[in-house]
Design a protein around this motif. Structure first.
Motif, PDB file in Angstrom:
ATOM      1  N   LEU A 136       0.516  -0.792  -0.110  1.00 24.66           N
ATOM      2  CA  LEU A 136      -0.231   0.083  -0.142  1.00 24.66           C
ATOM      3  C   LEU A 136       0.773   1.400   0.421  1.00 24.66           C
ATOM      4  O   LEU A 136       2.171   1.268   0.418  1.00 24.66           O
ATOM      5  CB  LEU A 136      -0.987  -0.408   1.022  1.00 24.66           C
ATOM      6  CG  LEU A 136      -1.506  -1.408   1.650  1.00 24.66           C
ATOM      7  CD1 LEU A 136      -2.625  -1.078   2.581  1.00 24.66           C
ATOM      8  CD2 LEU A 136      -2.905  -1.267  -0.076  1.00 24.66           C
ATOM      9  N   PRO A 137       0.380   2.219  -0.183  1.00 27.46           N
ATOM     10  CA  PRO A 137       1.053   3.551  -0.917  1.00 27.46           C
ATOM     11  C   PRO A 137       1.495   3.996   0.801  1.00 27.46           C
ATOM     12  O   PRO A 137       0.970   3.859   1.470  1.00 27.46           O
ATOM     13  CB  PRO A 137       0.266   4.471  -0.969  1.00 27.46           C
ATOM     14  CG  PRO A 137      -0.960   3.669  -1.920  1.00 27.46           C
ATOM     15  CD  PRO A 137      -0.938   2.294  -1.723  1.00 27.46           C
ATOM     16  N   GLN A 138       2.852   4.712   1.041  1.00 33.80           N
ATOM     17  CA  GLN A 138       3.193   5.230   2.562  1.00 33.80           C
ATOM     18  C   GLN A 138       2.348   5.814   2.893  1.00 33.80           C
ATOM     19  O   GLN A 138       1.803   7.094   2.156  1.00 33.80           O
ATOM     20  CB  GLN A 138       4.681   5.304   2.129  1.00 33.80           C
ATOM     21  CG  GLN A 138       5.510   4.738   1.625  1.00 33.80           C
ATOM     22  CD  GLN A 138       7.510   5.146   1.361  1.00 33.80           C
ATOM     23  OE1 GLN A 138       7.550   6.130   1.740  1.00 33.80           O
ATOM     24  NE2 GLN A 138       7.685   4.690   0.393  1.00 33.80           N
ATOM     25  N   VAL A 139       2.115   5.534   4.215  1.00 37.39           N
ATOM     26  CA  VAL A 139       1.375   6.649   4.938  1.00 37.39           C
ATOM     27  C   VAL A 139       1.700   8.012   5.552  1.00 37.39           C
ATOM     28  O   VAL A 139       3.211   7.841   5.517  1.00 37.39           O
ATOM     29  CB  VAL A 139       0.581   6.310   5.833  1.00 37.39           C
ATOM     30  CG1 VAL A 139      -0.665   5.473   5.425  1.00 37.39           C
ATOM     31  CG2 VAL A 139       0.977   6.013   6.948  1.00 37.39           C
ATOM     32  N   LYS A 140       1.453   9.885   5.385  1.00 37.39           N
ATOM     33  CA  LYS A 140       2.543  10.838   5.430  1.00 37.39           C
ATOM     34  C   LYS A 140       0.997  10.925   6.493  1.00 37.39           C
ATOM     35  O   LYS A 140       0.551  11.548   6.638  1.00 37.39           O
ATOM     36  CB  LYS A 140       2.390  11.508   4.036  1.00 37.39           C
ATOM     37  CG  LYS A 140       2.767  10.642   2.909  1.00 37.39           C
ATOM     38  CD  LYS A 140       3.972  10.437   2.868  1.00 37.39           C
ATOM     39  CE  LYS A 140       4.991   9.632   2.255  1.00 37.39           C
ATOM     40  NZ  LYS A 140       6.246   9.432   2.007  1.00 37.39           N
ATOM     41  N   ASN A 141       2.260  11.891   7.783  1.00 39.37           N
ATOM     42  CA  ASN A 141       2.103  13.253   8.661  1.00 39.37           C
ATOM     43  C   ASN A 141       0.704  12.092   9.569  1.00 39.37           C
ATOM     44  O   ASN A 141      -0.274  12.655   9.775  1.00 39.37           O
ATOM     45  CB  ASN A 141       1.479  14.364   7.858  1.00 39.37           C
ATOM     46  CG  ASN A 141       1.782  14.879   6.378  1.00 39.37           C
ATOM     47  OD1 ASN A 141       3.665  15.090   6.751  1.00 39.37           O
ATOM     48  ND2 ASN A 141       1.486  15.371   5.242  1.00 39.37           N
ATOM     49  N   ILE A 142       1.743  11.224  10.090  1.00 40.89           N
ATOM     50  CA  ILE A 142       0.257  10.273  10.649  1.00 40.89           C
ATOM     51  C   ILE A 142       1.480  11.318  12.684  1.00 40.89           C
ATOM     52  O   ILE A 142       2.359  11.505  12.053  1.00 40.89           O
ATOM     53  CB  ILE A 142       0.861   9.523  10.817  1.00 40.89           C
ATOM     54  CG1 ILE A 142       1.686   8.717  11.318  1.00 40.89           C
ATOM     55  CG2 ILE A 142       0.029   9.010   9.893  1.00 40.89           C
ATOM     56  CD1 ILE A 142       1.976   7.107  11.537  1.00 40.89           C
ATOM     57  N   GLN A 143       0.411  11.493  13.524  1.00 42.41           N
ATOM     58  CA  GLN A 143       0.115  11.463  14.963  1.00 42.41           C
ATOM     59  C   GLN A 143       1.671  10.320  15.607  1.00 42.41           C
ATOM     60  O   GLN A 143       2.076   9.101  15.169  1.00 42.41           O
ATOM     61  CB  GLN A 143      -0.934  11.724  15.781  1.00 42.41           C
ATOM     62  CG  GLN A 143      -0.225  12.028  17.271  1.00 42.41           C
ATOM     63  CD  GLN A 143      -1.206  11.738  17.605  1.00 42.41           C
ATOM     64  OE1 GLN A 143      -2.185  11.825  16.994  1.00 42.41           O
ATOM     65  NE2 GLN A 143      -1.414  11.964  19.044  1.00 42.41           N
ATOM     66  N   GLN A 144       2.779  11.290  15.803  1.00 45.24           N
ATOM     67  CA  GLN A 144       3.933  10.507  16.536  1.00 45.24           C
ATOM     68  C   GLN A 144       3.992   9.660  18.019  1.00 45.24           C
ATOM     69  O   GLN A 144       3.321  10.129  18.561  1.00 45.24           O
ATOM     70  CB  GLN A 144       5.416  10.993  15.965  1.00 45.24           C
ATOM     71  CG  GLN A 144       6.225  11.595  14.740  1.00 45.24           C
ATOM     72  CD  GLN A 144       5.879  10.600  13.526  1.00 45.24           C
ATOM     73  OE1 GLN A 144       7.104   9.465  14.373  1.00 45.24           O
ATOM     74  NE2 GLN A 144       5.388  10.132  13.048  1.00 45.24           N
TER      75      GLN A 144
END
Length: 468
Positions: A67-75
């Motif tokens: 699946l496409p890499q997810v971006k800008n998720i809460q660390q």
């Protein structure tokens, strides 16, 4: 011509979650070739070489989709919460791939890992059967179901246990588990990402059609019996699922095995904290001095130290771990020890005749590999359900010893490290531990034999998958 039933598997991010699910898929297809399997893999970043190697070596009847890499998720410092977020943000992509698979194949089921439970809604959306693949054992599974029975009072019950310094009774277990043994997220604030993520995982246990657990009857007999008495979900103990070979660079593999070939039988302690575990710099030094003080031979996989015990889980190391060892340590121990940075061929090492003990973080994959090979353990848990695993190994199965943490410093001192090494490598206590873990090793082989309990559980699962 009818198409073969297709099963889509959604692993949690990370190599340690991918490997057992791949091994499960291989076992399923080896004994039930009426299926085909496609892995649909959530990602945060490009695949590591180790993950790429696992996927490149899949058999022809197992495919994979990234699946496409997810971006800008809460660390989050908690790996479980981080994995849950990655999967949650991947759900739109998962929906697209499942819809595409339905158009091309006879897709019948979604099997998802413990931190990929958001995939359950996708299974419902497309009227597929849903199975939770839990790569760990029956004890934490039973504990999570106990929490579910508390319904909305989960957090208040945890708060009471913590304040009263009480123990938690896991149905089927003969030893009580202390509040400090349960996974950290359940002790977090109710509003925290970590708590909410873990609570959602617990709740999914009651919704799925079945739960696949990586354990076997001789290891956790009473807990498994009680789980299988439940009407829903159905439980399938299909373990031990473990690798037959490591995904490791050939030069590292050769170096470790060459060194082991020159050591006496059962003389070497293997030291490794799994694929992502780390210790503080102060603890790293005490561990080094303790290994030196023990006088025993050792093969140690060293990582860059960190105050965050799971810091190496998602982030690769840029520094040389060997630079953090005590001054002169490598020179002083060169006759007794081999130190390897970051990674080693664990499967081959634990199966080698020179290994006499394993200092482990008690991740379930490492635990099973140690049990299968009959290797006594020093239980050194770091995070997740590892403290529950350590309790099982030390207090119930009695195949491991656990070092005491110094009250003042909060670390395991060098003298305690040396003492634990000697306890599993020499003397009467060592002989008793060796006897018990060899018996479990035999039990593991029987469970996975043609008429063993794990093979029967696998056949029962295959029948349900096919007749959905």
């Amino acid at each position: 011509m009818n198409k073969k039933p297709c099963i889509a598997m959604v692993p949690s991010p990370g190599l340690s979650h991918l490997i057992p699910q791949v091994e499960f898929a291989k076992q399923l297809l080896q004994h039930h070739n009426e299926f085909i399997v496609t892995f649909i893999i959530p990602t945060l970043s490009p695949l590591t070489p180790s993950m790429q190697q696992v996927l490149n070596n899949l058999p022809p009847n197992i495919d994979f989709i990234l699946l496409p890499q997810v971006k800008n998720i809460q660390q989050s410092h908690d790996p479980a919460a981080q994995m849950k977020l990655i999967v949650k943000h991947s759900i739109p992509f998962l929906q697209q791939e499942v819809k595409s698979l339905i158009s091309k194949t006879n897709l019948v089921s979604l099997i998802f890992s413990i931190f990929s439970t958001d995939a359950y809604e996708v299974a419902k959306q497309f009227n597929l059967s849903s199975y939770l693949f839990y790569a760990s054992g029956a004890v934490p599974t039973s504990f999570y179901l106990t929490l579910l029975n508390l319904d909305d009072s989960i957090s208040s019950e945890i708060e009471f246990l913590e304040s009263a310094y009480e123990t938690v009774n896991v149905p089927g277990s003969i030893v009580p588990y202390h509040i400090k043994d349960i996974p950290d997220p359940l002790l977090c604030e109710r509003s925290s990402l970590e708590y909410k993520s873990f609570l959602d995982v617990c709740q999914k246990f009651s919704l799925v059609d079945g739960v696949i657990i990586n354990t076997f009857n001789d290891l956790e007999p009473e807990v498994i019996r009680l789980l299988q008495e439940k009407e829903k979900p159905c439980f399938y103990p299909v373990g031990p699922l473990h690798r037959n070979e490591s995904n490791c660079e050939d030069n590292i593999n050769s170096m470790c095995l060459r060194w082991l070939e020159n050591q006496p039988p059962s003389s070497v302690l293997y030291v490794c904290f799994g694929s992502g575990g780390t210790v503080s710099h102060e603890q790293l030094n005490e561990l080094a001095f303790g290994l030196e003080l023990s006088g025993k031979k050792f093969l140690w996989v060293v990582r860059v130290p960190s105050k965050v015990v799971s810091s190496a889980y998602f982030v690769g190391e840029k520094d040389d771990p060997l630079d953090y060892l005590p001054s002169g340590f490598l020179e002083r121990t060169k006759e007794n020890g081999l130190v390897v940075p970051s990674w080693a061929p664990q499967v081959e090492i634990l199966g080698h005749g020179s290994i006499g003990g394993f200092l482990s973080h008690c991740g379930w994959g490492s635990t099973l590999e140690s049990v299968v090979n009959g290797v006594p353990m020093i239980a050194w848990p770091l995070f997740a359900e590892q403290r529950m695993n350590a309790k099982l190994l030390t207090d119930e199965l009695k195949v491991a010893v656990r070092p005491k943490i110094d009250d003042e410093s909060g670390i395991v001192k060098r003298e305690e490290v040396a003492n634990c090494v000697k306890r599993i490598m020499e003397g009467d206590e060592s002989l008793e531990i060796q006897k018990r873990i060899k018996e479990l090793s035999v039990g593991a082989a029987v469970a996975t034999s043609e008429n063993g309990s794990s093979k029967k559980a696998l056949s029962s699962l295959a029948s349900r998958l096919q007749n959905f």
